[in-house]
Design an enzyme around this catalytic site. Structure first.
Site, mmCIF file in Angstrom:
data_model
loop_
_atom_site.group_PDB
_atom_site.id
_atom_site.type_symbol
_atom_site.label_atom_id
_atom_site.label_comp_id
_atom_site.label_asym_id
_atom_site.label_seq_id
_atom_site.Cartn_x
_atom_site.Cartn_y
_atom_site.Cartn_z
ATOM 1 N N HIS A 1 4.568 -9.666 -8.258
ATOM 2 C CA HIS A 1 4.097 -8.472 -7.558
ATOM 3 C C HIS A 1 4.024 -8.797 -6.062
ATOM 4 C CE1 HIS A 1 1.788 -5.183 -6.159
ATOM 5 N NE2 HIS A 1 0.688 -5.892 -5.966
ATOM 6 N N ASN B 1 3.389 -3.499 0.125
ATOM 7 C CA ASN B 1 2.933 -3.426 -1.269
ATOM 8 C C ASN B 1 3.057 -1.974 -1.746
ATOM 9 O OD1 ASN B 1 1.553 -3.349 -3.686
ATOM 10 N ND2 ASN B 1 -0.242 -4.468 -2.963
ATOM 11 N N CYS C 1 -1.738 -2.349 -9.575
ATOM 12 C CA CYS C 1 -0.518 -3.113 -9.241
ATOM 13 C C CYS C 1 0.105 -3.786 -10.457
ATOM 14 C CB CYS C 1 -0.824 -4.143 -8.165
ATOM 15 S SG CYS C 1 -1.274 -3.381 -6.606
HETATM 16 C C1 LIG Z 1 -6.111 -8.134 3.522
HETATM 17 C C2 LIG Z 1 -5.607 -9.509 3.949
HETATM 18 C C3 LIG Z 1 -4.200 -9.390 4.509
HETATM 19 C C4 LIG Z 1 -6.508 -10.007 5.077
HETATM 20 O O1 LIG Z 1 -6.080 -11.308 5.457
HETATM 21 P P1 LIG Z 1 -7.120 -12.501 5.564
HETATM 22 O O2 LIG Z 1 -6.363 -13.673 6.023
HETATM 23 O O3 LIG Z 1 -7.853 -12.596 4.254
HETATM 24 O O4 LIG Z 1 -8.042 -12.003 6.695
HETATM 25 P P2 LIG Z 1 -9.625 -11.775 6.687
HETATM 26 O O5 LIG Z 1 -9.997 -10.557 5.915
HETATM 27 O O6 LIG Z 1 -10.285 -13.060 6.352
HETATM 28 O O7 LIG Z 1 -9.858 -11.471 8.233
HETATM 29 C C5 LIG Z 1 -9.596 -12.429 9.255
HETATM 30 C C6 LIG Z 1 -9.795 -11.771 10.597
HETATM 31 O O8 LIG Z 1 -8.702 -10.881 10.869
HETATM 32 C C7 LIG Z 1 -9.191 -9.592 11.196
HETATM 33 N N1 LIG Z 1 -8.251 -8.593 10.734
HETATM 34 C C8 LIG Z 1 -8.235 -7.939 9.532
HETATM 35 N N2 LIG Z 1 -7.180 -7.107 9.484
HETATM 36 C C9 LIG Z 1 -6.531 -7.230 10.655
HETATM 37 C C10 LIG Z 1 -5.380 -6.635 11.187
HETATM 38 N N3 LIG Z 1 -4.659 -5.720 10.502
HETATM 39 N N4 LIG Z 1 -4.970 -7.018 12.420
HETATM 40 C C11 LIG Z 1 -5.651 -7.927 13.125
HETATM 41 N N5 LIG Z 1 -6.753 -8.506 12.680
HETATM 42 C C12 LIG Z 1 -7.186 -8.181 11.442
HETATM 43 C C13 LIG Z 1 -10.528 -9.505 10.504
HETATM 44 O O9 LIG Z 1 -11.360 -8.534 11.110
HETATM 45 C C14 LIG Z 1 -11.051 -10.905 10.678
HETATM 46 O O10 LIG Z 1 -11.590 -11.040 11.976
HETATM 47 P P3 LIG Z 1 -12.929 -11.909 12.222
HETATM 48 O O11 LIG Z 1 -12.560 -13.303 11.796
HETATM 49 O O12 LIG Z 1 -13.147 -11.740 13.689
HETATM 50 O O13 LIG Z 1 -13.960 -11.300 11.349
HETATM 51 C C15 LIG Z 1 -5.631 -10.510 2.766
HETATM 52 O O14 LIG Z 1 -6.951 -10.827 2.442
HETATM 53 C C16 LIG Z 1 -4.937 -10.002 1.552
HETATM 54 O O15 LIG Z 1 -3.738 -9.801 1.544
HETATM 55 N N6 LIG Z 1 -5.677 -9.797 0.429
HETATM 56 C C17 LIG Z 1 -5.115 -9.322 -0.784
HETATM 57 C C18 LIG Z 1 -4.924 -7.846 -0.669
HETATM 58 C C19 LIG Z 1 -4.075 -7.267 -1.757
HETATM 59 O O16 LIG Z 1 -3.131 -7.877 -2.177
HETATM 60 N N7 LIG Z 1 -4.405 -6.060 -2.204
HETATM 61 C C20 LIG Z 1 -3.614 -5.360 -3.142
HETATM 62 C C21 LIG Z 1 -4.010 -5.602 -4.543
HETATM 63 S S1 LIG Z 1 -2.888 -6.540 -5.440
#
Ligand SMILES: CC(C)(COP(=O)(O)OP(=O)(O)OC[C@H]1O[C@@H](n2cnc3c(N)ncnc32)[C@H](O)[C@@H]1OP(=O)(O)O)[C@@H](O)C(=O)NCCC(=O)NCCS
Length: 329
Positions: free
Chosen positions: A256, A286, A116
């Site tokens: 980004h 993204n 990214c």
């Molecule tokens: C991936 C991302 C959106 C997840 O959001 P989050 O708030 O961190 O959520 P978590 O991973 O802590 O999960 C929270 C809960 O939501 C659930 N969940 C994950 N994806 C889900 C979805 N698409 N829909 C519904 N629930 C979801 C998880 O299973 C978890 O459930 P649990 O509490 O029962 O275990 C976030 O971590 C993120 O954006 N990270 C950076 C990713 C990124 O930018 N990558 C590119 C590189 S630059």
């Protein structure tokens, strides 16, 4: 003779027509529109559909638009850098394919992979060739067809990514504008938190790697989230500090587009009000190397000569960086 500056003299972009909405994702995995919007800020992402279409096809559209807008002939281009993690194929480089599709002959061309952060890495790399005097018309492209490496049965990843391409032209100028300063960092320990396991020399494709869905990217979302906020804030502050600037002195932050919450937290931590922050994640998700040039493409009409922009990125590797740009047109 003083060294020339490298100015951005035009922007081109392309996103595919097909919009994959949160509602459609609800029919594919166990998720819902409200969760996606609150946790990521994304409403839809564009997907390149159809057999035989690849990242280079989106680059071709973005580059042709850019050449037309800037009245540049393909024969004048002397360097092409394509930042991508989804080249059409591993050999030859995507930049070779893009040159062929846009009629650019005999240019120095190569691909650059910094996930990214790829576009920012490529922008500074291209600027160095302009500043040295060796190259005069440099195309810097950020493009990814993320849908080719996304597992649409994995709800933690398929909701985030989309496809797109953006490109800028860099040219020398005697004026004090263009690429002013950059800070880049990397930490290879981050490779365990965002990766595509198979398909490279470590695990060449086999029936087993395909059955195990190892050709799709995987990430540890929370670790990436925290590292992105920390990393982007660090490099933004470094650029401000070493150029004796305050967030108030700048006109735009161009972050980004990984997650709206990452953008908001980083902006708050570094003193940028959201009115000064470019955001298009709601409509494109993204797009990896394409997010920053696509922001410039979307906001181009609002930019004025002399505007100060701070571009900041974080990505797989980990890689991260920030670049201060004085807008030149
Ligand atoms: C991936 C991302 C959106 C997840 O959001 P989050 O708030 O961190 O959520 P978590 O991973 O802590 O999960 C929270 C809960 O939501 C659930 N969940 C994950 N994806 C889900 C979805 N698409 N829909 C519904 N629930 C979801 C998880 O299973 C978890 O459930 P649990 O509490 O029962 O275990 C976030 O971590 C993120 O954006 N990270 C950076 C990713 C990124 O930018 N990558 C590119 C590189 S630059």
């Amino acid at each position: 003779m003083p060294k020339p500056y490298a100015a951005i003299t035009g922007v081109g972009g392309y996103v595919p027509d097909y919009a994959l909405t949160n509602e459609e994702l609800e029919t594919m995995v166990d998720t819902n529109d409200e969760w996606i919007k609150t946790r990521t800020g994304i409403a839809e992402r564009r997907i390149l559909k159809g057999e035989g279409f690849a990242t280079s096809d989106m680059c071709e559209k973005a580059v042709k638009e850019l050449l037309k807008k800037t009245n540049t002939s393909s024969s004048e281009i002397d360097l092409v850098i394509c930042a991508t993690v989804t080249p059409d194929m591993l050999v030859p480089s995507m930049s070779n394919v893009v040159c062929d599709k846009t009629d650019i002959k005999n240019a120095f061309c190569f691909d650059l992979n910094a996930a990214c952060s790829g576009f920012l890495y490529a922008l500074t790399t291209g600027a160095k060739f302009v500043e040295s005097g060796s190259h005069k018309k440099v195309l810097v492209i950020g493009a990814d067809k993320m849908s080719s490496i996304i597992d649409y049965t994995d709800r933690t990843i398929c909701i985030i990514f989309g496809d797109g391409a953006g490109a800028v032209l860099l040219e020398p100028t005697k004026a004090e504008e263009g690429i002013m300063d950059s800070v880049f960092k990397s930490d290879g320990a981050g490779r365990h938190f965002l990766y595509q396991k198979a398909g490279g020399s470590l695990y060449p494709p086999t029936h087993e790697t395909i059955d195990a869905r190892e050709h799709y990217i995987k990430q540890h979302g929370r670790t990436v989230f925290k590292s992105a906020v920390k990393g982007m804030s660090e490099v933004i502050e470094k650029i401000l500090e070493r150029n004796h600037l305050k967030a108030d002195d700048l006109d735009w932050l161009v972050p980004h587009q990984a997650n709206k919450r990452i953008i908001e937290t980083t902006s708050r931590m570094t003193g940028f009000p959201m009115e000064k922050v470019m955001v298009n994640i709601q409509k494109y998700g993204n797009t990896t190397a394409a997010t920053i040039p696509l922001c410039l493409w979307n906001y181009e009409k609002q930019l004025k000569k002399g505007d100060d922009l701070l571009l900041a990125a974080f990505g797989g590797g980990f890689t991260w960086g920030a670049t201060w740009v004085k807008w030149a047109y």
